[in-house]
Design an enzyme around this catalytic site. Sequence first.
Site, PDB file in Angstrom:
ATOM      1  N   LYS A  27       0.849  -1.192   0.000  1.00 40.13           N
ATOM      2  CA  LYS A  27       0.000   0.000   0.000  1.00 40.13           C
ATOM      3  C   LYS A  27       0.887   1.247   0.000  1.00 40.13           C
ATOM      4  O   LYS A  27       1.793   1.369   0.842  1.00 40.13           O
ATOM      5  CB  LYS A  27      -0.817  -0.014   1.300  1.00 40.13           C
ATOM      6  CG  LYS A  27      -2.291   0.244   1.149  1.00 40.13           C
ATOM      7  CD  LYS A  27      -2.964  -0.011   2.496  1.00 40.13           C
ATOM      8  CE  LYS A  27      -4.345   0.541   2.521  1.00 40.13           C
ATOM      9  NZ  LYS A  27      -4.952   0.407   3.859  1.00 40.13           N
TER      10      LYS A  27
HETATM   11  O1  G3P Z   1      -7.541   1.169   5.746  1.00 35.86           O
HETATM   12  C1  G3P Z   1      -7.928   2.397   5.225  1.00 35.86           C
HETATM   13  C2  G3P Z   1      -9.271   2.890   5.686  1.00 35.86           C
HETATM   14  O2  G3P Z   1     -10.222   1.876   5.572  1.00 35.86           O
HETATM   15  C3  G3P Z   1      -9.268   3.595   7.003  1.00 35.86           C
HETATM   16  O3  G3P Z   1     -10.561   3.865   7.479  1.00 35.86           O
HETATM   17  O4  G3P Z   1     -12.036   4.379   9.388  1.00 35.86           O
HETATM   18  O5  G3P Z   1      -9.638   5.122   9.447  1.00 35.86           O
HETATM   19  O6  G3P Z   1     -11.271   6.216   7.928  1.00 35.86           O
HETATM   20  P1  G3P Z   1     -10.876   4.960   8.615  1.00 35.86           P
END
Ligand code: G3P
Length: 222
Positions: free
Chosen positions: A85
């Site tokens: 990533k």
């Molecule tokens: O892994 C990336 C993403 O899904 C993060 O989500 O909840 O931290 O905005 P969030």
Amino acid sequence: MKFFLDTADLADIRWAARAGLIDGVTTNPTLMSRDAGDVDPNDVLKEICSLVDGPVSAEVVAVDAAGMYDEGRELAKLAENIVVKVPLIEDGLVAARRLAANGIKVNVTLAFSSVQCLVAAKAGATYVSPFLGRLDDIGHDAMEIIRETRIMFDNYSLETKILAASIRHPRHVADAALLGADAATMPPDVLRKLLLHPLTDRGLDQFLNDWSKLVAKSKVNA
Ligand code: G3P
């Protein structure tokens, strides 16, 4: 639509994998720092890769192209199902292109607009991750990015997969699926919620109750 679990929590990953509910896992530095404890992050990633029969995204923390490339190469050595990533910045795109040219799958993350997704696809990303919840948080129509990106990728037959990320609730999953996202990565609590409906529980209670009545009656008549 593929379901990925957005966590580095091994217990949750074991549960979802055993139940056959997930096609892969995504992690990020925040999730690793929350879930890895004092275990070497690479050992956690190796364990996740052994638990899941599908792609496991592991994020670089360098912010220059050469550093991201080197880190990505090392991460890719951890297991065959690692997807590297990289953040959607200029250096990230340079690194993505080099990693992809070397046969390493890349997930370009932190995408907040459809043109960013387009740029990631042009860099050879296997996945691009638009962040829905964080767009909602600032009052945007998060689904617009999925709608536009789907059309763009289809217009040009781009093979990059749209991986809906930053999922907050089951409606995000439903809407992203309706708009043709290839995959959604969600926290364990959202995955659990996908299975639930109060009418399912109520209906099952009723079926079991009625069945017991039938069994009791047939015993009386025997
Ligand atoms: O892994 C990336 C993403 O899904 C993060 O989500 O909840 O931290 O905005 P969030």
